[in-house]
Design an enzyme around this catalytic site. Structure first.
Site, PDB file in Angstrom:
ATOM      1  N   CYS A 104      58.390 -12.781  42.308  1.00 28.93           N
ATOM      2  CA  CYS A 104      58.086 -11.511  42.992  1.00 28.93           C
ATOM      3  C   CYS A 104      57.660 -11.791  44.421  1.00 28.93           C
ATOM      4  O   CYS A 104      58.063 -11.092  45.358  1.00 28.93           O
ATOM      5  CB  CYS A 104      56.971 -10.762  42.273  1.00 28.93           C
ATOM      6  N   HIS A 152      60.256  -6.738  39.128  1.00 26.45           N
ATOM      7  CA  HIS A 152      59.840  -7.664  38.077  1.00 26.45           C
ATOM      8  C   HIS A 152      60.358  -7.242  36.701  1.00 26.45           C
ATOM      9  O   HIS A 152      60.041  -6.161  36.211  1.00 26.45           O
ATOM     10  CB  HIS A 152      58.317  -7.785  38.035  1.00 26.45           C
ATOM     11  N   ASN A 172      68.365 -18.742  31.320  1.00 25.33           N
ATOM     12  CA  ASN A 172      67.476 -19.223  30.266  1.00 25.33           C
ATOM     13  C   ASN A 172      66.558 -18.067  29.885  1.00 25.33           C
ATOM     14  O   ASN A 172      65.954 -17.434  30.759  1.00 25.33           O
ATOM     15  CB  ASN A 172      66.651 -20.412  30.748  1.00 25.33           C
ATOM     16  N   GLY A 183      64.169 -22.888  27.461  1.00 27.34           N
ATOM     17  CA  GLY A 183      63.893 -23.598  28.706  1.00 27.34           C
ATOM     18  C   GLY A 183      63.427 -22.720  29.844  1.00 27.34           C
ATOM     19  O   GLY A 183      63.326 -23.193  30.979  1.00 27.34           O
ATOM     20  N   THR A 223      61.000 -21.243  32.297  1.00 30.65           N
ATOM     21  CA  THR A 223      59.659 -21.628  32.755  1.00 30.65           C
ATOM     22  C   THR A 223      59.069 -20.609  33.717  1.00 30.65           C
ATOM     23  O   THR A 223      57.855 -20.563  33.901  1.00 30.65           O
ATOM     24  CB  THR A 223      59.683 -23.004  33.450  1.00 30.65           C
ATOM     25  N   HIS A 253      60.256 -14.348  35.308  1.00 28.42           N
ATOM     26  CA  HIS A 253      60.861 -13.283  36.117  1.00 28.42           C
ATOM     27  C   HIS A 253      62.354 -13.583  35.997  1.00 28.42           C
ATOM     28  O   HIS A 253      62.793 -14.694  36.323  1.00 28.42           O
ATOM     29  CB  HIS A 253      60.359 -13.385  37.562  1.00 28.42           C
ATOM     30  N   HIS A 280      66.021 -14.589  36.080  1.00 32.03           N
ATOM     31  CA  HIS A 280      66.761 -15.302  37.125  1.00 32.03           C
ATOM     32  C   HIS A 280      68.001 -15.952  36.548  1.00 32.03           C
ATOM     33  O   HIS A 280      67.980 -16.513  35.462  1.00 32.03           O
ATOM     34  CB  HIS A 280      65.891 -16.349  37.830  1.00 32.03           C
TER      35      HIS A 280
HETATM   36  P1  DGP Z   1      63.976 -21.836  34.319  1.00 26.46           P
HETATM   37  O1  DGP Z   1      63.689 -23.176  33.745  1.00 26.46           O
HETATM   38  O2  DGP Z   1      65.294 -21.249  33.815  1.00 26.46           O
HETATM   39  O3  DGP Z   1      62.805 -20.875  34.186  1.00 26.46           O
HETATM   40  O4  DGP Z   1      64.212 -22.090  35.874  1.00 26.46           O
HETATM   41  C1  DGP Z   1      63.228 -21.981  36.843  1.00 26.46           C
HETATM   42  C2  DGP Z   1      63.785 -22.604  38.094  1.00 26.46           C
HETATM   43  O5  DGP Z   1      63.034 -22.143  39.191  1.00 26.46           O
HETATM   44  C3  DGP Z   1      63.717 -24.123  38.127  1.00 26.46           C
HETATM   45  O6  DGP Z   1      65.046 -24.643  38.229  1.00 26.46           O
HETATM   46  C4  DGP Z   1      62.896 -24.464  39.357  1.00 26.46           C
HETATM   47  C5  DGP Z   1      62.896 -23.180  40.142  1.00 26.46           C
HETATM   48  N1  DGP Z   1      61.672 -22.901  40.876  1.00 26.46           N
HETATM   49  C6  DGP Z   1      60.413 -22.843  40.347  1.00 26.46           C
HETATM   50  N2  DGP Z   1      59.536 -22.531  41.314  1.00 26.46           N
HETATM   51  C7  DGP Z   1      60.247 -22.372  42.463  1.00 26.46           C
HETATM   52  C8  DGP Z   1      59.889 -22.043  43.809  1.00 26.46           C
HETATM   53  O7  DGP Z   1      58.729 -21.812  44.159  1.00 26.46           O
HETATM   54  N3  DGP Z   1      60.889 -21.974  44.713  1.00 26.46           N
HETATM   55  C9  DGP Z   1      62.202 -22.209  44.379  1.00 26.46           C
HETATM   56  N4  DGP Z   1      63.109 -22.127  45.342  1.00 26.46           N
HETATM   57  N5  DGP Z   1      62.573 -22.521  43.104  1.00 26.46           N
HETATM   58  C10 DGP Z   1      61.602 -22.589  42.172  1.00 26.46           C
END
Ligand code: DGP
Length: 113
Positions: free
Chosen positions: A9, A48, A87, A93, A95, A98, A100
């Protein structure tokens, strides 16, 4: 709706810096902070929703807008061979809670002979 505790967000709201790729009315895309393939871009709804299932259920118009932005970027950045994956849930997986999509490709357009 924006959740101030949610990192994505805050990126969508331009409070946190990210390497932005493109945006549309309801979605925004930026490079993943820890890329696992030569192309690794995230596409998220500006509002969100905790995952793609909730987005689909609550806002099909936002979902369509996100999918269009994601596929346009994927075709623009890759050779045409790519994945757009979501995911959903910890066991799958996820993490960041939100919604994506991961746009990934092994073959960036500019590296195709
Ligand atoms: P998932 O494991 O599907 O929830 O993917 C989360 C992805 O988000 C992971 O590949 C790393 C990325 N990520 C986490 N925090 C940040 C951030 O602050 N900035 C960016 N650009 N990517 C982030």
């Amino acid at each position: 709706m924006i959740n101030s505790d949610c990192i994505f967000c805050r990126i969508a709201n331009k409070e946190l810096q990210a390497n932005l790729v493109a945006e549309s009315e309801h979605a925004i895309a930026f490079w993943d902070i820890s890329p696992r393939q030569p192309i690794h871009i995230l596409v998220i709804p500006k509002a969100h929703h905790k995952n793609i299932a909730e987005l689909t259920q609550n806002s099909p118009d936002q979902l369509l807008d996100l999918m269009k932005l994601g596929t346009d970027i994927a075709q623009d950045k890759s050779s045409g061979s790519f994945r757009l994956s979501f995911n959903t849930g910890e066991e799958a997986g996820q993490t960041v809670f939100h919604a994506h999509g991961h746009i990934t490709s092994r073959t960036p357009k500019d590296q195709v002979a």
